[in-house]
Scaffold this active site. Structure first.
Site, short mmCIF file in Angstrom:
data_model
loop_
_atom_site.label_atom_id
_atom_site.label_comp_id
_atom_site.label_asym_id
_atom_site.label_seq_id
_atom_site.Cartn_x
_atom_site.Cartn_y
_atom_site.Cartn_z
N ASP A 7 -17.40 -45.15 7.70
CA ASP A 7 -16.58 -44.33 8.58
C ASP A 7 -15.57 -45.20 9.34
OD1 ASP A 7 -16.00 -41.76 10.02
OD2 ASP A 7 -16.69 -42.94 11.72
N ALA A 42 -11.18 -39.68 18.15
CA ALA A 42 -11.31 -38.32 18.71
C ALA A 42 -10.06 -37.97 19.51
CB ALA A 42 -12.58 -38.18 19.51
N THR A 53 -12.71 -30.07 8.82
CA THR A 53 -13.84 -30.29 7.91
C THR A 53 -14.08 -31.79 7.74
OG1 THR A 53 -12.62 -30.49 5.82
CG2 THR A 53 -13.04 -28.26 6.65
N LYS A 112 -11.39 -45.44 9.25
CA LYS A 112 -10.57 -45.38 10.45
C LYS A 112 -9.63 -46.57 10.55
CE LYS A 112 -13.87 -42.62 13.13
NZ LYS A 112 -14.88 -42.63 14.22
N LYS A 171 -10.76 -37.41 7.66
CA LYS A 171 -10.24 -38.75 7.40
C LYS A 171 -9.92 -39.01 5.93
CE LYS A 171 -13.82 -40.35 9.78
NZ LYS A 171 -14.05 -39.33 10.81
#
Length: 782
Positions: free
Chosen positions: A639, A572, A516, A643, A540
């Site tokens: 985002d 990924a 999700t 990361k 994340k």
């Protein structure tokens, strides 16, 4: 209010020492209002049956001898359990009852059911008296005042009312098992082993929370633990399988015991009164436990073929012989498996309609989940052939297979069968949350991956979750038909319900795979860990949560020996986290990480050549599904900021999200307002990007959106996500549009940094990365 019903069998009450042990269990496990159901002590029922047989045969000497045997056993219990002052009234009451039995026998007025009822009456009386001496307010109750039958059918409404009225006081009640009354007040019995049935009936009438069957075995096993040393004791067994085992003659749970619990939430446990501190087996509703494998052996049986069977006739026959009878249909014909000692009675009752097909058979049954039956039948037959065991009759059904043989299955053969048919590798229950683009691809890849891992682990996909709906099947969903099952079985759920279902899973290992993008779902990770779930995350949010929360989760997982893998949360399917771990484990030190960690922003920056305005590229990326529904989520850089934090924490750095400087790939003013207002002002984005691209070009460089983390010689950390000018000959400048790149500088890779490059987005590669994490997990669990 009755919270619990506890049932103690004859072996639990076989001596004065066992009565004392049962009293201690009651003190430790019961409270006022609870009910205790008891069987006759030891072999008392068998002795009373022998007494009845001697009466029928008019063998007066045998009758007197057996009656004396009964008296001596009961007097011995009384003398060993109570001081002299209490012995006298108990012994006097016993002798009055025995005198009445002798008198009725002389007058040829003795009846079987009232005679057999004395075993339970004496047990209840003695146990209640013993508890009272221990200052536990207790009353013995004759179940004939609680359970009434009419023409063989229990009068449930009347019985429920009687139970609530009679058992209403604040004390512990000791109730006789096995017996009831008919509508005229005559004694009737509920069949051999009917005390278990009495206990579950009582629990259903009183709406109790639980029933505990205390016996001489600590639970339900995969086979007879007295014959096979590595028999598996199951912590949970579903009711359907327990019912089937009972019909096949398994001695732990008996026919009819489970029927009163149907459609109730009453918990049933099988426990050992000889090992009260050992956790037993819980018999749970269908869907709250995976189906197990069993090998259960038979005593001597006869196989009967019946021409026509009326509705309810098998039950009537079982009542006649006071024993379970298994009925099945093969090739359109009805068969009964009847214990050989009762065949004569059954044949007489079915006179003219029955043929004895095989007699004096032994053998075994395999009980297992439906998809397992066919291969197990082949394996079982191979074992029997190797061991030269002659099979005279076989029958396979959806959930079991019968092997009727001309010889008993000895311990050695049973151990081989158990090893081949039951003992399996480790089991892993897989719960998948998120059925979007990546989740759907992951599931489509699952069939092949699960088959590949099956030699090392028994993987079962037990649950699929979306934000508001789930499908949950402890025995495993069919991966090839998950869409159909979702359409027909998905139900709404709460987080509490989800955690309850997970807590019921009796697998050796469990893993939640989070595909999700939900922060709320990631907040459940500590709860999943509390229920012994490993974690695999593409999400994340947990990895970038507040450091105290993140560290507490890490500690919790470590303390419970649980694993957490989240390689796809960055890059990924690229093995970035693997590489960082390997570098550090080998003794190297990472001093700088720089790169492009967003496939969307990689594509946008690498595709810009000045021919088209930057906003047109953003809209094109949106049309191709490269961006979030509102592309400003990507342009914000948040985002990539998350990361980079995940990578920082992989290095053991104690950063918070706000410790990473963030520069968006758009003017701050465009972050506000609706998407429509953004479109109306898109020229501001074009001017913003064009200006910076031209500045970079003037320096002989190109514009890229990067993340950079550097640890200086003093150990200070500098971290930033934002717009960067990079040299045209560099790996970052020449990045293929859409790819991610990670440039890692370490003590060993100082002059020539380690570069990891490849697709950093896309449902196929992300799904593959999750499978990589799943494979890694199974290897660690091995």
């Amino acid at each position: 209010m009755t919270k619990a019903v506890h049932k103690f069998g004859g072996s639990s009450l076989s001596s004065a020492a066992r009565y004392q042990a049962v009293a201690n269990i009651i003190i430790g496990h019961c409270q006022s209002g609870d009910c205790i159901v008891v069987s006759a002590a030891g072999k008392t029922t068998n002795t009373l049956v022998a007494l009845w047989q001697s009466y029928q045969q008019q063998d007066e000497r045998a009758f007197s001898d057996i009656l004396l045997q009964v008296e001596n056993h009961q007097l011995q219990l009384i003398s060993e359990l109570f001081p002299a002052a209490q012995q006298t009234p108990l012994a006097s009451e016993l002798r009055d009852e025995l005198s009445s039995i002798a008198r009725q026998a002389q007058l040829r007025q003795l009846q079987e059911a009232p005679l057999l009822a004395f075993g339970e009456i004496w047990s209840a009386r003695l146990l209640a008296a013993l508890l009272n001496t221990l200052n536990i307010t207790t009353q013995d109750v004759d179940a004939r005042t609680l359970f009434t039958q009419h023409q063989g059918q229990l009068m449930h409404s009347l019985n429920r009312s009687a139970c609530h009225q009679t058992l209403a006081q604040d004390k512990i009640y000791v109730v006789t098992g096995f017996i009831a009354a008919d509508s005229e007040g005559n004694t009737v019995t509920l069949g051999r082993n009917g005390s278990d049935y009495s206990a579950t009936l009582l629990a259903s009438y009183l709406d109790a929370a639980s029933v505990s069957i205390w016996t001489d075995t600590p639970g339900v096993f995969s086979t007879d633990p007295r014959k096979v040393g590595n028999a598996i004791k199951y912590s949970k067994v579903c009711r359907a399988q327990a019912n089937l085992l009972a019909r096949l003659g398994n001695p732990v749970l008996h026919a009819k015991t489970l029927s009163p619990l149907k459609e109730t939430a009453i918990k049933l446990q099988v426990r050992s009164s000889f090992e009260p501190d050992v956790q037993g087996t819980e018999v749970v509703k269908q869907g709250y436990s995976k189906e197990k494998r069993f090998v259960t052996t038979f005593g001597e049986l006869d196989l009967l073929r019946v021409d026509t069977l009326a509705s309810g006739e098998v039950g009537a026959l079982s009542q006649l012989i006071q024993h379970g009878i298994h009925h099945f249909n093969q090739n359109g014909e009805d068969y009964l498996l009847v214990p050989s000692e009762f065949t004569h009675q059954v044949v007489l009752r079915l006179s003219g309609r029955v043929t004895i097909v095989e007699s004096h058979l032994r053998g075994f049954a395999v009980v297992a989940p439906g998809p397992d039956i066919a291969p197990l039948v082949r394996q079982a037959q191979a074992v029997l052939d190797e061991q030269a065991v002659v099979v005279r009759f076989t029958h396979s059904a959806t959930e079991y297979a019968l092997f009727l043989t001309d010889q008993a299955i000895d311990s050695d053969v049973l151990a081989i069968l158990h090893d081949k048919l039951v003992n399996k590798g480790r089991e892993l229950a897989v719960i998948i949350a998120g059925l979007g683009n990546v989740g759907e691809v992951f599931l489509n890849q699952c069939q092949q991956q699960i088959a590949r891992l099956q030699s090392q682990f028994d993987l079962k996909l037990v649950a699929l979750l979306r934000s508001q709906e789930m499908v949950f099947c402890p025995s495993g969903l069919n991966v090839t038909q998950w869409q159909q099952q979702w359409q027909s079985e998905a139900q709404s759920y709460s987080h509490t319900e989800l955690l309850d279902r997970i807590s019921e899973l009796d697998y050796e290992h469990k893993v939640v795979i989070d595909i999700t993008a939900s922060e709320a779902f990631s907040q459940l990770y500590p709860d999943f860990a509390a229920h012994d779930c490993h974690l695999i995350s593409a999400n994340k949010y947990a990895g970038t949560a507040a450091h105290d929360w993140y560290q507490a989760l890490r500690t919790q997982l470590q303390e419970r020996n649980l694993l957490w893998r989240y390689n796809t949360s960055v890059g990924a399917g690229l093995p970035v986290n693997f590489a960082l771990a390997d570098l550090q484990n080998s003794g190297d030190k990472v001093v700088r990480i720089e790169g492009v960690f967003s496939g969307t922003l990689s594509w946008l920056c690498s595709s810009f050549d000045g021919e088209r305005p930057f906003s047109e590229l953003v809209l094109a990326a949106q049309d191709m599904g490269y961006t979030e529904p509102d592309p400003r989520e990507d342009l914000s850089g948040r985002d990539m900021q998350r990361k980079l934090l995940i990578l920082a924490r992989e290095l053991g750095l104690q950063l918070e999200l706000d410790d990473i400087e963030l520069e968006a790939l758009m003017p701050a003013s465009l972050a506000q307002g609706s998407w429509e207002s953004f479109l109306a002002r898109k020229d501001e984005l074009d001017a913003f990007y064009q200006q910076r691209a031209e500045a970079a070009e003037a320096q002989g460089k190109v514009l890229r959106y990067t993340g950079a983390l550097e640890i200086d010689a003093a150990g200070k950390v500098h971290a930033k996500v934002g717009i960067a000018q990079v040299a045209q000959g560099s790996a970052i400048a020449n990045l293929t549009p859409g790819d991610n790149i990670f440039v890692i500088t370490t003590g060993w890779y100082e002059q020539n940094p380690l570069v990891i490059q490849g697709p950093g987005a896309g449902k196929e590669v992300t799904a593959a990365g999750i499978h990589s994490d799943l494979y890694w997990l199974t290897q660690q669990l091995r």
